[in-house]
Design an enzyme around this catalytic site. Structure first.
Site, PDB file in Angstrom:
ATOM      1  N   CYS A 138      43.018  32.154  19.968  1.00 35.12           N
ATOM      2  CA  CYS A 138      42.908  33.359  19.042  1.00 35.12           C
ATOM      3  C   CYS A 138      43.929  34.340  19.278  1.00 35.12           C
ATOM      4  CB  CYS A 138      41.389  33.915  19.602  1.00 35.12           C
ATOM      5  SG  CYS A 138      41.073  34.344  21.489  1.00 35.12           S
TER       6      CYS A 138
ATOM      7  N   ASP B 109      47.779  37.248  26.313  1.00 37.36           N
ATOM      8  CA  ASP B 109      47.879  37.590  27.584  1.00 37.36           C
ATOM      9  C   ASP B 109      48.416  36.460  28.629  1.00 37.36           C
ATOM     10  OD1 ASP B 109      47.105  40.207  28.072  1.00 37.36           O
ATOM     11  OD2 ASP B 109      45.009  39.963  27.118  1.00 37.36           O
TER      12      ASP B 109
ATOM     13  N   GLU C 287      43.203  33.454  29.438  1.00 40.23           N
ATOM     14  CA  GLU C 287      44.109  34.356  29.412  1.00 40.23           C
ATOM     15  C   GLU C 287      45.147  34.532  30.585  1.00 40.23           C
ATOM     16  OE1 GLU C 287      43.090  38.039  26.503  1.00 40.23           O
ATOM     17  OE2 GLU C 287      41.472  37.390  28.029  1.00 40.23           O
TER      18      GLU C 287
ATOM     19  N   HIS D 241      50.167  46.532  20.184  1.00 35.33           N
ATOM     20  CA  HIS D 241      49.183  46.557  19.216  1.00 35.33           C
ATOM     21  C   HIS D 241      49.745  46.858  17.908  1.00 35.33           C
ATOM     22  CE1 HIS D 241      45.582  46.894  22.500  1.00 35.33           C
ATOM     23  NE2 HIS D 241      45.703  45.629  21.984  1.00 35.33           N
TER      24      HIS D 241
HETATM   25  C1  PEP Z   1      45.186  37.304  23.675  1.00 37.60           C
HETATM   26  O1  PEP Z   1      45.515  37.935  24.802  1.00 37.60           O
HETATM   27  O2  PEP Z   1      46.070  36.648  23.203  1.00 37.60           O
HETATM   28  C2  PEP Z   1      44.084  37.949  22.894  1.00 37.60           C
HETATM   29  C3  PEP Z   1      43.632  37.306  21.736  1.00 37.60           C
HETATM   30  O3  PEP Z   1      43.638  39.203  23.304  1.00 37.60           O
HETATM   31  P1  PEP Z   1      44.104  40.727  23.026  1.00 37.60           P
HETATM   32  O4  PEP Z   1      45.219  40.521  22.288  1.00 37.60           O
HETATM   33  O5  PEP Z   1      43.169  41.462  22.433  1.00 37.60           O
HETATM   34  O6  PEP Z   1      44.499  41.173  24.345  1.00 37.60           O
HETATM   35 MG    MG Z   2      44.023  39.246  25.716  1.00 41.66          MG
END
Ligand code: PEP
Ligand code: MG
Length: 828
Positions: free
Chosen positions: A760, A713, A689, A452
């Site tokens: 995304c 993911d 994912e 994060h």
């Molecule tokens: C991902 O896993 O690419 C995603 C967009 O979700 P997050 O990063 O919030 O797990």
């Molecule tokens: Mg994710």
């Protein structure tokens, strides 16, 4: 001392009763005179005359403390007969005291007599109790090795085991904390000896300073109640490997060299050029500034032992409660780190050292600092990377407890203009607090590219490298640095030519960016007119406002878990609707894809604690949490259905692994639409994912309105590499051909059913990845807000035909590095 001999456990003060200062006995005196129990030298005599330390031969140090909390009497009633440095003989008078006034003025007159030196010494053959007279033996002191040779003694009170350590990283903080845990049911005193050094097995901090490594033979000595069982339990636990057993192929020989670095760091062979893993791309020239919080100023002098002891207990207690609260929802590596912090905080030796400093007149904060720092220094000086990292943890704990004692909150982070921040690691909250006007980029020794912290850095547009390893610590404060985060390099002390070249690139980039920003309002299209939507990922209303300003055409991912992160209770339907509506309003009619709560794994939510899991990333996370907590799922769907105009907010499901999950959510959605009288269609899509979702994209696309690839993911699960683990950080790359092939499968499966595919995850913000994604058939890119103008500008230079040919070549590459090389040539 004449009086009644009693066990230490009966002293009405836990500091003594729990042997925090050392083992020994106590005497309830019947006369006001303390005699020297053996020959020795007076090393400490409290100015108030109530406590004295004698050093005898052979490293033995004895503390005699007349009464409890007698420091408060400020010397009244005490009449020392010796001074520091005096040599005394057994039976000499040390301190005379007025028994009556001590009895009246202090909580207790019971006098602990303790062995406070630990090195290889133990107490044995204690007097059984009852009335004693001056000159009666009250205990015998033994060298641990002498006791060890007796193996299990005749009374069964002492047990010795030699153990070969099979743990790959030796006994570091987490195993040390576990050793302490298994000893809880035992009363026996347990010591671990390596070579000439010993430590209390219940003190993780002291144990770490022994530097016990794979292949070391250590001796466990247990004395007292159920000694044999205690020693056997500890030996069995260590011999089991504690989940960290070294590869049996590795012969368990003592490691002559420093332990190998725990993190597989990217390496650079060029002097002055350090390598890292890209967390957020970008180029910056700046000045090295280490992230160090200023030392908290505290008054070193205490205001009375009982008051300071209470402040210490209170401070430790507050931090302990904060850690417990975090532990209740932590998972994975975070969980074991917190558990280790807890054990360090609970360390009896640390606490004893702090309490002893308080008895000596220190304030609570100063005493804690004095207790922690030397241990941290020992760990740092160990030359072992693992142990040195634990020193940072201890410094962290020092600060937290001192802050809690002093009741201070950290001031906002301020750095000089043009800073490139260097840190061991940063917390997400610290990254959010950085001011991009001051900090041009940051580099961390630890961390991973999909953490994060990385996501936040990218969204703030701050170039960042992670997983750089200990090399970062060798950089001098104030040194000029060139951070080329996209290329994964940090140049230290560049020469004039390198500096000028980087400066020219920074300027060219900022000109291109300015042009991209100026053109960002236009609809995103390829040069041949093919429409590709460029959306932004959001986590708040202010993100939405920034996104519109940056030219985003909607949001392809609203991470709803970020909206309610710090809450202790779940948000109500009305609260959720209000937040979603505010974001939809900020987008001014542009589409908004709301992802259902994606908690679990690396994303905890305090209001929905998930029980500890062996493999949290493979456990209850994403849509699985919603299906396991139907009310949470229903509330969120209701809240989204409350957003107006109906249909502007679409729904997206995280972590889908099978069509069944999609069907289950659709059933709830349809029921709610019926209940709410909503006839309009509300888009329901899924995130790709998991490799399972990619492989069955055609089946999912038959029932989902759209598919959006979460490359963060998908990469983690395809490569079986934890996205937050720095040890594998350099291997986690979404441009790995395996991930690209799964994206290709997804596009094929979706197009067979006439559904669109977006991305995304992080790849949508990576300029090297964008042409490949478009070539694979992706028609929507949801990037971090700061990358929207650049992605749009980049798209305007492509044609679908070129992008397709490029994607085909990328799919044929053997490695992620090959794909990156190809992509660099393509965009050059
Ligand atoms: C991902 O896993 O690419 C995603 C967009 O979700 P997050 O990063 O919030 O797990
Ligand atoms: Mg994710």
């Amino acid at each position: 001392m004449a009086g009644w001999l009693m066990p230490l456990e009966e002293v009405p003060d836990p500091v003594f009763a729990q042997r925090m200062l050392g083992d020994g006995v106590a005497i309830d005196p019947t006369e006001g005179c303390l005699y020297a129990p053996c020959d020795g030298e007076v090393t400490v005599l409290q100015p108030t005359g109530h406590a004295i330390t004698l050093r005898a031969g052979d490293g033995v140090e004895l503390l005699m403390h007349i009464g409890i909390d007698t420091v408060q009497l400020a010397g009244a009633g005490f009449d020392p007969q010796v001074k520091v440095g005096d040599r005394v003989r057994a039976g000499d008078v040390l301190i005379r005291f007025d028994l009556d006034s001590v009895v009246c003025g202090a909580p207790s007159v019971v006098t602990p007599v303790l062995l406070i030196s630990q090195e290889g010494l133990t107490l044995a053959a204690k007097h059984g109790g009852g009335l004693v007279a001056p000159g009666d033996p009250i205990f015998t002191i033994q060298r641990a090795t002498a006791a060890a040779e007796s193996a299990i003694d005749a009374t069964g009170e002492t047990a010795v085991r030699d153990v070969l350590v099979p743990l790959a990283h030796g006994i570091h903080a987490r195993p040390a904390a576990k050793l302490r845990e298994v000893l809880v049911p035992f009363a026996a005193k347990v010591t671990i000896t390596k070579g000439a050094q010993s430590a209390d097995a219940r003190s993780p901090v002291r144990l770490m300073t022994l530097g016990i490594k794979l292949g070391d033979t250590i001796r466990i000595t247990a004395e007292g109640g159920r000694a044999d069982e205690a020693a056997a339990t500890l030996a069995a636990l260590i011999e089991s490997g504690m989940g960290e057993k070294a590869d049996p192929a590795t012969p368990p020989v003592p490691a002559p060299a420093p332990a190998p670095a725990p993190v597989e760091m990217p390496v650079s062979s060029e002097p002055g050029l350090l390598a890292g893993v890209t967390a957020a791309p970008g180029l910056a020239i700046g000045t090295a500034c280490f992230f160090r919080l200023p030392e908290l100023a505290i008054d070193p002098v205490g205001k009375g032992a009982s008051l300071e002891r209470a402040r210490l207990e209170d401070g430790i207690d507050k931090v302990m409660r904060a850690i417990d609260a975090d532990l209740s929802h932590a998972a994975g590596p975070m969980r074991s780190i917190l558990a280790a912090h807890r054990a360090m905080l609970d360390d009896p030796e640390l606490r004893a050292a702090a309490r002893a400093a308080i008895v000596d007149g220190a304030s609570a904060g100063h005493a804690w600092r004095q207790a922690v720092r030397p241990q941290a220094e020992l760990l740092r000086a160990s030359g072992d990377t693992h142990l040195a990292e634990r020193a940072d943890d201890m410094v962290d704990l020092e600060r937290r407890v001192v802050s809690a004692i002093e009741g201070v909150q950290d001031a906002p982070l301020v750095f000089p203009q043009g800073t490139i921040l260097l840190a061991d690691d940063l917390l997400p909250s610290q990254v959010t607090a950085l001011d991009p006007a001051q900090v041009r980029g940051f580099c961390t020794a630890r961390g991973g590219p999909t953490s994060h912290v990385a996501i936040l850095a990218a969204s703030l547009g701050i170039p960042a490298l992670v997983a750089m390893g200990p090399a970062l610590r060798g950089i001098a404060e104030g040194e000029t640095l060139i951070l080329d985060a996209g290329a994964g390099t940090l140049r230290v002390g560049p020469d004039e030519a390198q500096r000028a070249e980087a400066q020219a690139r920074v300027e060219a980039r900022s000109t291109a960016l300015a042009a991209a920003r100026a053109a960002a309002g236009a609809q995103a299209k390829l040069a041949d007119g093919t429409r590709i939507e460029v959306f932004a990922n959001l986590g708040s209303v202010s993100d939405a406002e920034r996104a519109v300003a940056a030219g985003a055409e909607g949001s392809g991912l609203l991470r709803t878990e970020f909206l309610f992160l710090d809450r202790e209770t779940p948000p109500s339907v009305a609260e959720q609707t209000a937040e979603y509506q505010a974001i939809a309003d900020a987008l001014q009619g542009r589409p908004l894809i709301i992802r259902l709560l994606d908690i679990g794994g690396d994303k905890p939510a305090p209001y929905l604690p998930i029980a500890a899991e062996e493999n949290p990333a493979l456990g209850l996370r994403g849509i699985r949490v919603g299906l396991a907590h139907p009310q949470v799922l229903e509330d969120q769907l209701r809240a989204i259905l409350g957003v107006r105009p109906i249909g502007v907010a679409k729904i997206m499901l995280p972590m889908i692994a099978s069509v069944g999950e999609l069907r289950a959510v659709r059933a709830v959605l349809d029921r709610l639409r019926g209940e709410l009288g909503i006839g309009e269609k509300v888009g329901l899509g899924i995130m790709v994912e998991t490799p399972a979702a990619a492989a069955t994209a055609d089946l999912l696309a038959a029932e989902a309105d759209f598919l959006s690839v979460g490359t963060n993911d998908l990469t983690q699960y395809t490569l079986a590499m934890d996205r937050g683990n720095p040890a594998v950080a350099s291997g986690i790359d979404g441009l790995h051909p395996a991930v690209l092939r799964l994206i290709a499968d997804t596009c094929r499966g979706a197009s067979a059913r006439g559904r669109w595919v977006g991305v995304c995850g992080g790849l949508a913000s990576d300029p090297l990845a964008v042409p490949i994604l478009v070539g694979l058939g992706v028609t929507e890119l949801s990037a971090t807000v700061s990358m929207v103008p650049e992605v749009k500008a980049l798209l305007s230079t492509l044609t679908l035909e070129r992008a397709r040919a490029h994607a085909t070549a990328a799919l044929a590459c053997a490695t992620a590095a090959d794909v990156r090389r190809l992509a660099r040539e393509f965009t050059a």
